[in-house]
Design an enzyme around this catalytic site. Structure first.
Site, PDB file in Angstrom:
ATOM      1  N   HIS A  82       0.824  -1.215   0.000  1.00 55.04           N
ATOM      2  CA  HIS A  82       0.000   0.000   0.000  1.00 55.04           C
ATOM      3  C   HIS A  82       0.855   1.262   0.000  1.00 55.04           C
ATOM      4  CE1 HIS A  82       0.232  -0.094   4.523  1.00 55.04           C
ATOM      5  NE2 HIS A  82       0.098   1.206   4.410  1.00 55.04           N
ATOM      6  N   ASP A 112       0.184  -7.528   1.391  1.00 55.26           N
ATOM      7  CA  ASP A 112       0.576  -6.124   1.528  1.00 55.26           C
ATOM      8  C   ASP A 112       2.101  -5.964   1.571  1.00 55.26           C
ATOM      9  OD1 ASP A 112       0.416  -3.394   1.724  1.00 55.26           O
ATOM     10  OD2 ASP A 112      -0.304  -3.356   3.800  1.00 55.26           O
ATOM     11  N   ASN A 190       4.762   5.090   9.088  1.00 56.44           N
ATOM     12  CA  ASN A 190       5.542   3.949   9.588  1.00 56.44           C
ATOM     13  C   ASN A 190       5.404   2.743   8.659  1.00 56.44           C
ATOM     14  OD1 ASN A 190       5.247   5.053  12.798  1.00 56.44           O
ATOM     15  ND2 ASN A 190       7.089   3.910  12.263  1.00 56.44           N
ATOM     16  N   SER A 191       4.386   2.761   7.808  1.00 50.50           N
ATOM     17  CA  SER A 191       4.081   1.595   6.984  1.00 50.50           C
ATOM     18  C   SER A 191       5.294   1.145   6.192  1.00 50.50           C
ATOM     19  CB  SER A 191       2.950   1.904   6.017  1.00 50.50           C
ATOM     20  OG  SER A 191       1.739   1.852   6.692  1.00 50.50           O
ATOM     21  N   LEU A 243      -8.705 -23.113  -5.217  1.00 53.31           N
ATOM     22  CA  LEU A 243      -9.697 -24.172  -5.427  1.00 53.31           C
ATOM     23  C   LEU A 243     -11.117 -23.619  -5.398  1.00 53.31           C
ATOM     24  CD1 LEU A 243      -8.198 -26.909  -3.044  1.00 53.31           C
ATOM     25  CD2 LEU A 243      -7.851 -26.679  -5.510  1.00 53.31           C
ATOM     26  N   ILE A 245     -12.618 -22.365  -2.452  1.00 49.17           N
ATOM     27  CA  ILE A 245     -13.229 -22.757  -1.172  1.00 49.17           C
ATOM     28  C   ILE A 245     -12.951 -21.692  -0.118  1.00 49.17           C
ATOM     29  CG2 ILE A 245     -13.404 -24.589   0.563  1.00 49.17           C
ATOM     30  CD1 ILE A 245     -11.917 -26.427  -1.243  1.00 49.17           C
TER      31      ILE A 245
END
Lengths: 459, 464
Positions: A82, A112, A190-191, A243, A245
């Site tokens: 991001h 991310d 800080n990301s 798959l 699911i």
């Protein structure tokens, strides 16, 4: 004599600090923090990508800020998707204040994570990667990075919870891991920065804060980061098996007697699992003979990771329980498509569109993945005047099926160069379909003026 | 100056202001007209006192609230019309009384709420009494209004004025001509005047004040909300002549349905498809399990005639007129449609069916074992939520606070597909499944449901 008094004074002061409950560490703790910081700080990077954003039917560029850390002497940098995703260029500022351009090696939306490569030949300081599976609540950790763009910042805290499960319905979607929750100060900016233990090893990548709360920050555990980064460096992206699911923990269903396994809660109608006639309510107990188990929701990311790790195009064997009877099914894993389809702007008509991903197709109840999703419409543009709306799925152009964004691109280029005054789009809007006639010669409203550069976009 | 003298001076000034208006009689009211109408109409004005159960759409919690609105006696045998807000998707009347007369002579009667018509935002009430009633009913006329024409509206003043009957004067600010003529009013029409009789300068009652001209069918969702309108006599005289049933079951309606959504054939569309620019209806969507689908109508067909009548739609509102035409054509009638398909004329025969039930008419089942009220999924909800045809279940309407369902995190809008191992594709199946629960009393059950685009299980501990 004088020195001894001095020492006594210092001891007294230290005692006072502890007694009054200040957060001052004792001498050993303090030096441990400093040692850890010194090991990591040289490898911290202030990341300034110029991102491509699509807003109200137009493509725009935006400068954002975040953090990152160098993981190898030759200059690979880890940050958040991001922060650096969809960027056209990334400028990095190293700890010695050198400004270096970086190229985006690859990104992974689902975890991310993004990997950059610094464009420099000189050897660089790098971090040591630790392990996240041995973290314990209460353990001291440091967060390094650029909160609100303030580079070279360090904050101290503890691990609050080493494996926090957050529901997929929130914006904190993280299918394949539980978060490290910490009270070390983490702020926008800080990301992408590292969460570090007192041995100076990276244990997580700081990525999220709970807005409105204090001292509730979240980091991506480094164990999964290591795998994702290795895949990105090798292939440019992460290839995952699919798959069709979805799972729920065993406790979610009251009437299950089995002690082992995980509940299959949803089967995508256009998936290998649907073809293999797997049904919601079946219990998955093993994948390729290896047991799976999820009693609590914290166990779910591990199960999903097991499915995602299935090699694409190869046959997998699932062991199920249906009505208490064991059952084996074989199916071929497909490649998981990206959560977010690639996006593009069509300036002359004034709209932006993205690829229809499996998820979009499912929500729109499409019988197959087809068409392009209108992600924005420029007010006053030709598309807007024709009545195209955000959220429409363009299925046909002039009667020709549009299976992909590439196909639409080809049609768009042809029509732009052609002489046709009117172009017919056949779109799906919710449960209904509709004809939208675009007048390609209509005077389009002039583009809105670009907003000034916004430097407050810390990530 | 004494207060007495001031008041008489003010009255003179007011009168002067009124009589100084434009000289043509059409343009303004004679005070005698207003007062004459007041004498005639005020006995027909009544107060509707009600208790409503209101559901919070987000949490599903319900609470009761009391309110009052203006009622108008439209039939001597006790038919009263009032504001459509009495019955809404999130509000249902639980008790209704009608207060007739004023002062010491006032009498309160219980009233039954008749099924709300879906073509107009009005609710009809039937006043209950032991002996046959002979109430002073309003008689309506069908004079058209013109732009700018003043109208007098009669209603009830606020509670602080003891709900005294009063009058407002407004003007026709716009005339909406499709699908049927409707008039917009200027001025600040207060709540107590909604459903009040609208009187023209000749003293004729030409309609009642309404809000919202909502139609959910016919292409697009059209609402003209927030603006006072005149529901002129033609819009509701049918409901007065044969009042809606007291039974809310969907079988009672007699409106026809084709099952298409259409767009008007504008000049640009005609040019693009190289067809004659004489209007028409482009079929944009053919609904599953509809008469149109059975007749082989396809999206992209252009309807040029319906039941022998030429279709010349060019604007969005013409689509509403078409929908109305279909509704009034008659259930089970076979009609012929003249189409243009890929430019070539084609004729198809379609047998219209009954308009499918809407969410308001949907059957509902409420019980305390789970603490849920669920409804069957009607055609309009299926379209609104974009549910595929193979999603068969019941939709959660309300969740009782503190109930087992709330504890299990079941919310309004969740579609229940199975309770335990019993599929609940219909309301009857759901009722049967709950009947079994009550009998067998399992301490814990699993509810299989669809939330948004995904299915999943809820673990519920029923309370018996």
């Amino acid at each position: 004599m004088k020195r001894r008094i001095c020492a006594a004074w210092i001891a007294a002061l230290c005692g006072l600090a502890v007694l009054t409950g200040c957060a001052t560490l004792d001498r050993g703790g303090q030096s441990a923090v400093l040692r850890a910081k010194r090991r990591v700080a040289p490898a911290i990077v202030h990341v300034r990508p110029v991102k491509e954003v699509f807003d109200a039917g137009r493509r725009k560029e935006m400068l954002v800020m975040g953090s990152g850390f160098i993981i190898s002497r030759d200059g690979y940098v880890v940050t958040n998707e991001h922060v650096a995703g969809q960027s056209t260029s990334v400028q990095c500022v190293l700890s010695d204040n050198r400004e270096v351009q970086a190229r985006v090696v690859g990104t992974d939306v689902e975890t991310d994570i993004a990997v950059l490569k610094l464009e420099t030949d000189s050897p660089l300081p790098s971090v040591r990667m630790g392990r996240s599976d041995r973290l314990e609540a209460g353990q001291s950790v440091l967060a390094l990075g650029s909160p609100h763009g303030l580079a070279r910042s360090v904050s101290l805290g503890i691990v609050s919870v080493p494996d926090r499960f957050l529901s997929d319905k929130s914006l904190m979607e993280a299918p394949y891991y539980n978060w490290i929750q910490t009270d070390a100060a983490i702020n926008p900016g800080n990301s992408g920065g590292p969460l570090v233990n007192l041995r100076g090893e990276v244990v997580g990548v700081n990525a999220r804060v709970l807005s409105g709360a204090e001292n509730v920050g979240f980091a991506i555990p480094v164990d999964i980061v290591k795998d994702v980064v290795a895949d990105i460096i090798e292939n440019g992206h992460v290839r995952r098996g699919w798959l069709g699911i979805e799972f729920q923990e065993m406790l979610a269903k009251g009437d299950v007697t089995s002690e082992e396994g995980v509940i299959i809660s949803d089967v995508d109608r256009l998936s290998p699992a649907a073809e293999a006639e797997i049904k919601p309510g079946d219990i998955l107990t093993a994948v390729n003979g290896r047991r799976v188990h999820a009693r609590y929701e914290e166990d779910l990311p591990g199960v999903r990771l097991r499915i995602a790790s299935l090699p694409v195009g190869e046959t997998a064997t699932l062991t199920l329980l249906r009505g208490g009877e064991p059952l084996e099914v074989s199916l071929v894993a497909e490649e998981k498509t990206s959560l977010r389809g690639s996006q593009q702007a069509f300036e002359e008509w004034g709209f932006t569109a993205s690829e229809v991903t499996t998820e979009v197709a499912r929500r729109a109840q499409l019988q197959r993945r087809t068409g392009i999703l209108v992600s924005g419409v420029d007010p006053g543009g030709r598309a807007a005047v024709a009545g195209l709306q955000q959220g429409d799925i363009v299925l046909q152009v002039d009667g020709e099926e549009i299976p992909t964004l590439t196909a639409f691109n080809a049609a768009y280029a042809r029509l732009r160069d052609g002489k046709a005054r009117l172009v017919m789009l056949f779109v799906q809007r919710g449960a209904l379909t509709r004809f939208v006639l675009v007048n390609t010669t209509a005077e389009a409203a002039p583009a809105a003026s670009e907003p000034g550069e916004d430097v407050s976009n810390e990530r | 100056m004494s207060a007495e003298r001031f008041r008489s001076l003010a009255a003179v000034l007011l009168f002067a202001a009124v009589s100084a208006g434009p000289s043509r009689a059409q343009d303004d009211f004679a005070l005698s007209t207003i007062n004459g109408a007041y004498e005639r109409l005020s006995p027909s004005l009544c107060t509707v006192l009600f208790t409503q159960e209101v559901t919070d759409a987000r949490t599903g919690e319900t609470r009761r609230r009391d309110g009052s609105s203006l009622g108008l006696v439209v039939r001597a045998d006790g038919l009263v019309v009032t504001h459509g807000h009495l019955v809404q998707s999130n509000a249902e009347p639980v008790e209704v009384r009608v207060r007739l007369g004023k002062g010491a002579g006032a009498k309160e009667h219980p009233a039954r709420v008749l099924k709300k018509p879906d073509d107009i935002n009005l609710v009809f009430l039937k006043v209950q009494a032991d002996a046959p009633l002979d109430l002073p009913a309003v008689s309506f006329s069908k004079s058209p209004l013109v732009l700018g024409e003043p109208v007098a509206v009669f209603g009830l003043s606020g509670e602080t004025l003891d709900l005294e009957p009063g009058v407002l004067v407004a003007r026709v600010s716009a005339i909406l001509d499709e699908p049927r003529t409707t008039y917009a009013l200027d001025g600040n029409i207060r709540f107590g005047y909604v459903t009040g009789p609208v009187v023209n300068t000749r003293g004729e009652v030409v309609g009642v004040v309404g809000f919202d001209l909502g139609r959910a069918e016919g292409g697009e969702l059209h609402t003209r909300s927030g603006h006072p309108l005149v529901y002129q006599t033609e819009l509701f005289e049918g409901h007065v002549a044969s009042p809606p049933s007291e039974d809310a079951s969907p079988g009672s309606r007699e409106e026809a349905w084709l099952g298409v959504f259409t767009q008007p054939l504008t000049s640009d569309f005609a040019e693009y498809w190289k067809v004659e620019d004489t209007g028409g209806l482009i079929v944009s969507t053919v609904l599953p399990d509809s008469p149109a689908l059975r007749a082989g109508i396809q999206s992209g067909d252009i309807i040029k005639s319906f039941d022998g009548k030429p279709m010349e739609a060019r604007q969005d509102r013409d689509v509403l007129a078409f929908t109305q035409l279909v509704r009034d054509t008659g259930v089970d009638r076979t009609v012929s449609l003249g189409l243009l398909r890929a430019g070539q004329p084609v004729t198809v025969e379609a047998t219209l069916s009954r308009l499918p039930a809407t969410a308001q008419e949907a059957g509902e089942y409420d019980d305390a074992v789970l603490g849920l009220a669920v409804r069957e999924i009607t055609r309009d909800v299926r379209i609104l939520l974009n549910l595929a045809e193979d999603v068969q279940g019941v939709i959660v309407r309300r969740v009782r606070p503190g109930s087992p369902a709330q504890a299990a995190n079941i919310r309004p809008g969740v579609i229940i597909l199975a309770v335990g191992d019993q599929p609940t594709t219909t309301l009857a199946e759901y009722e049967a499944a709950l009947g079994q629960l009550r009998e067998k009393k399992p301490p814990e059950i699993s509810v299989f449901a669809r939330v948004g685009a995904q299915t999943g299980f809820f673990r519920v501990q029923p309370r018996y």
